[in-house]
Design a protein around this motif. Structure first.
Motif, PDB file in Angstrom:
ATOM      1  N   GLU A  17      29.401  23.622 -91.047  1.00 49.75           N
ATOM      2  CA  GLU A  17      29.400  23.161 -89.664  1.00 49.75           C
ATOM      3  C   GLU A  17      30.181  21.854 -89.524  1.00 49.75           C
ATOM      4  N   THR A  18      30.040  20.964 -90.489  1.00 46.02           N
ATOM      5  CA  THR A  18      30.777  19.701 -90.465  1.00 46.02           C
ATOM      6  C   THR A  18      32.270  19.961 -90.553  1.00 46.02           C
ATOM      7  N   PHE A  19      32.682  20.851 -91.456  1.00 44.73           N
ATOM      8  CA  PHE A  19      34.101  21.164 -91.599  1.00 44.73           C
ATOM      9  C   PHE A  19      34.650  21.820 -90.343  1.00 44.73           C
ATOM     10  N   ALA A  20      33.887  22.733 -89.743  1.00 48.90           N
ATOM     11  CA  ALA A  20      34.330  23.386 -88.506  1.00 48.90           C
ATOM     12  C   ALA A  20      34.495  22.347 -87.385  1.00 48.90           C
ATOM     13  N   GLY A  21      33.588  21.393 -87.314  1.00 46.43           N
ATOM     14  CA  GLY A  21      33.702  20.328 -86.325  1.00 46.43           C
ATOM     15  C   GLY A  21      34.918  19.458 -86.574  1.00 46.43           C
TER      16      GLY A  21
ATOM     17  N   THR B 278      40.329  17.838 -85.007  1.00 46.16           N
ATOM     18  CA  THR B 278      41.719  17.621 -85.387  1.00 46.16           C
ATOM     19  C   THR B 278      42.669  18.408 -84.489  1.00 46.16           C
ATOM     20  N   ILE B 279      42.343  19.656 -84.205  1.00 47.61           N
ATOM     21  CA  ILE B 279      43.188  20.484 -83.344  1.00 47.61           C
ATOM     22  C   ILE B 279      43.243  19.904 -81.943  1.00 47.61           C
TER      23      ILE B 279
ATOM     24  N   THR C 166      42.737  16.819 -81.023  1.00 44.10           N
ATOM     25  CA  THR C 166      43.467  15.553 -81.058  1.00 44.10           C
ATOM     26  C   THR C 166      44.973  15.794 -81.114  1.00 44.10           C
ATOM     27  N   CYS C 167      45.403  16.752 -81.924  1.00 42.46           N
ATOM     28  CA  CYS C 167      46.834  17.077 -82.010  1.00 42.46           C
ATOM     29  C   CYS C 167      47.362  17.568 -80.676  1.00 42.46           C
ATOM     30  N   ILE C 168      46.606  18.406 -80.003  1.00 46.84           N
ATOM     31  CA  ILE C 168      47.025  18.910 -78.691  1.00 46.84           C
ATOM     32  C   ILE C 168      47.118  17.757 -77.699  1.00 46.84           C
ATOM     33  N   ALA C 169      46.137  16.850 -77.705  1.00 52.27           N
ATOM     34  CA  ALA C 169      46.162  15.706 -76.791  1.00 52.27           C
ATOM     35  C   ALA C 169      47.379  14.817 -77.056  1.00 52.27           C
ATOM     36  N   ILE C 170      47.714  14.603 -78.318  1.00 54.49           N
ATOM     37  CA  ILE C 170      48.882  13.790 -78.662  1.00 54.49           C
ATOM     38  C   ILE C 170      50.160  14.472 -78.194  1.00 54.49           C
ATOM     39  N   LEU C 171      50.259  15.780 -78.410  1.00 56.45           N
ATOM     40  CA  LEU C 171      51.451  16.511 -77.958  1.00 56.45           C
ATOM     41  C   LEU C 171      51.601  16.457 -76.440  1.00 56.45           C
ATOM     42  N   VAL C 172      50.492  16.603 -75.726  1.00 59.30           N
ATOM     43  CA  VAL C 172      50.536  16.521 -74.258  1.00 59.30           C
ATOM     44  C   VAL C 172      51.004  15.124 -73.833  1.00 59.30           C
ATOM     45  N   ALA C 173      50.476  14.097 -74.480  1.00 57.48           N
ATOM     46  CA  ALA C 173      50.879  12.728 -74.147  1.00 57.48           C
ATOM     47  C   ALA C 173      52.359  12.509 -74.409  1.00 57.48           C
ATOM     48  N   VAL C 174      52.871  13.045 -75.508  1.00 61.98           N
ATOM     49  CA  VAL C 174      54.287  12.896 -75.825  1.00 61.98           C
ATOM     50  C   VAL C 174      55.146  13.617 -74.795  1.00 61.98           C
ATOM     51  N   VAL C 175      54.755  14.801 -74.400  1.00 58.30           N
ATOM     52  CA  VAL C 175      55.509  15.549 -73.392  1.00 58.30           C
ATOM     53  C   VAL C 175      55.496  14.804 -72.065  1.00 58.30           C
ATOM     54  N   ILE C 176      54.353  14.290 -71.660  1.00 55.65           N
ATOM     55  CA  ILE C 176      54.264  13.538 -70.399  1.00 55.65           C
ATOM     56  C   ILE C 176      55.151  12.297 -70.470  1.00 55.65           C
TER      57      ILE C 176
END
Length: 44
Positions: free
Chosen positions: A16-20, A25-26, A28-38
């Motif tokens: 459960e810890t690893f799944a969390g 991580t996924i 956070t990566c998506i949020a960073i990519l969205v911020a870079v695109v914006i």
């Protein structure tokens, strides 16, 4: 000393810890990519 027997330990909490961690991580990566695109679209 206790004898080690492969596959007998309950690893539910670790799974459960690893799944969390992977989920966090996924997201956070998506949020960073969205911020870079914006930032690229705004031209900052």
């Amino acid at each position: 000393m206790a004898e080690h027997k492969h596959g007998e330990m309950d690893i539910t909490v670790q799974e459960e810890t690893f799944a969390g961690f992977v989920s966090f991580t996924i997201k956070t990566c998506i949020a960073i990519l969205v911020a870079v695109v914006i930032l690229a679209l705004v031209g900052a």
